[in-house]
Motif scaffolding. Structure first.
Motif, PDB file in Angstrom:
ATOM      1  N   PRO A 173       0.806  -1.266   0.156  1.00  0.00           N
ATOM      2  CA  PRO A 173       0.057   0.013  -0.031  1.00  0.00           C
ATOM      3  C   PRO A 173       0.966   1.212  -0.087  1.00  0.00           C
ATOM      4  N   LEU A 174       0.550   2.262  -0.529  1.00  0.00           N
ATOM      5  CA  LEU A 174       1.280   3.532  -0.635  1.00  0.00           C
ATOM      6  C   LEU A 174       0.846   4.312   0.510  1.00  0.00           C
ATOM      7  N   PRO A 175       2.305   4.881   1.025  1.00  0.00           N
ATOM      8  CA  PRO A 175       1.957   5.840   2.327  1.00  0.00           C
ATOM      9  C   PRO A 175       1.114   6.737   2.071  1.00  0.00           C
ATOM     10  N   SER A 176       0.545   7.365   3.467  1.00  0.00           N
ATOM     11  CA  SER A 176      -0.775   8.169   3.343  1.00  0.00           C
ATOM     12  C   SER A 176      -0.075   9.754   2.567  1.00  0.00           C
ATOM     13  N   TRP A 177       1.260  10.130   2.704  1.00  0.00           N
ATOM     14  CA  TRP A 177       1.629  11.379   2.271  1.00  0.00           C
ATOM     15  C   TRP A 177       1.546  11.261   0.787  1.00  0.00           C
ATOM     16  N   MET A 178       1.493  10.289   0.108  1.00  0.00           N
ATOM     17  CA  MET A 178       1.517  10.409  -1.334  1.00  0.00           C
ATOM     18  C   MET A 178      -0.064  10.956  -1.743  1.00  0.00           C
ATOM     19  N   PHE A 179      -1.038  10.581  -0.936  1.00  0.00           N
ATOM     20  CA  PHE A 179      -2.202  11.271  -1.484  1.00  0.00           C
ATOM     21  C   PHE A 179      -2.571  12.638  -1.012  1.00  0.00           C
ATOM     22  N   THR A 180      -1.535  13.355  -0.093  1.00  0.00           N
ATOM     23  CA  THR A 180      -1.713  14.736   0.055  1.00  0.00           C
ATOM     24  C   THR A 180      -0.522  15.532  -0.631  1.00  0.00           C
ATOM     25  N   ALA A 181       0.346  14.825  -1.118  1.00  0.00           N
ATOM     26  CA  ALA A 181       1.424  15.636  -1.954  1.00  0.00           C
ATOM     27  C   ALA A 181       0.885  16.170  -3.209  1.00  0.00           C
ATOM     28  N   ALA A 182       1.475  17.068  -3.661  1.00  0.00           N
ATOM     29  CA  ALA A 182       1.173  17.786  -5.162  1.00  0.00           C
ATOM     30  C   ALA A 182       1.126  16.555  -6.000  1.00  0.00           C
ATOM     31  N   LYS A 183       0.132  16.409  -6.913  1.00  0.00           N
ATOM     32  CA  LYS A 183       0.349  15.220  -7.685  1.00  0.00           C
ATOM     33  C   LYS A 183       1.209  15.498  -8.880  1.00  0.00           C
ATOM     34  N   ASP A 184       1.769  16.475  -9.042  1.00  0.00           N
ATOM     35  CA  ASP A 184       2.800  16.740  -9.999  1.00  0.00           C
ATOM     36  C   ASP A 184       4.185  16.599  -9.415  1.00  0.00           C
ATOM     37  N   GLY A 185       4.253  16.513  -8.214  1.00  0.00           N
ATOM     38  CA  GLY A 185       5.457  15.969  -7.579  1.00  0.00           C
ATOM     39  C   GLY A 185       6.127  14.755  -7.856  1.00  0.00           C
ATOM     40  N   CYS A 186       7.323  14.590  -7.467  1.00  0.00           N
ATOM     41  CA  CYS A 186       7.950  13.499  -8.244  1.00  0.00           C
ATOM     42  C   CYS A 186       8.644  12.628  -7.009  1.00  0.00           C
TER      43      CYS A 186
END
Length: 85
Positions: free
Chosen positions: A10-23
């Motif tokens: 599962p992806l960490p929760s921070w991925m869903f709150t980070a900018a979607k165009d972040g890398c």
């Protein structure tokens, strides 16, 4: 690290709150999926994981390796596709 055949963590929760165009880079994705760098690179080479969205080339220094980056939106989309299977 374990020998995973495919990325299923599962992806960490921070991925869903980070900018979607972040890398994110290979090192970060290896931590998320708990695999070695060679396993992750094999996933990309064999099409198990998507190709990087961008490659940042090391300029002027030939010893600097290219850096592979995936947009967070790409990683989330891939994880959703894996979950829906």
């Amino acid at each position: 690290m374990t020998a995973h055949l495919s990325p299923t963590a599962p992806l960490p929760s921070w991925m869903f709150t980070a900018a979607k165009d972040g890398c994110v880079n290979v090192k970060e994705l290896c931590r998320i999926y708990d695999v070695s760098k060679s396993t992750f690179k094999r996933w990309v080479a064999t099409g198990v994981f998507p190709q990087p969205d961008m490659i940042v080339h090391g300029f002027a220094q030939p010893w600097v390796k290219d850096a592979f980056r995936w947009r967070i939106s790409t990683v989330i989309k891939f994880a959703k596709e894996q979950h829906d299977r």
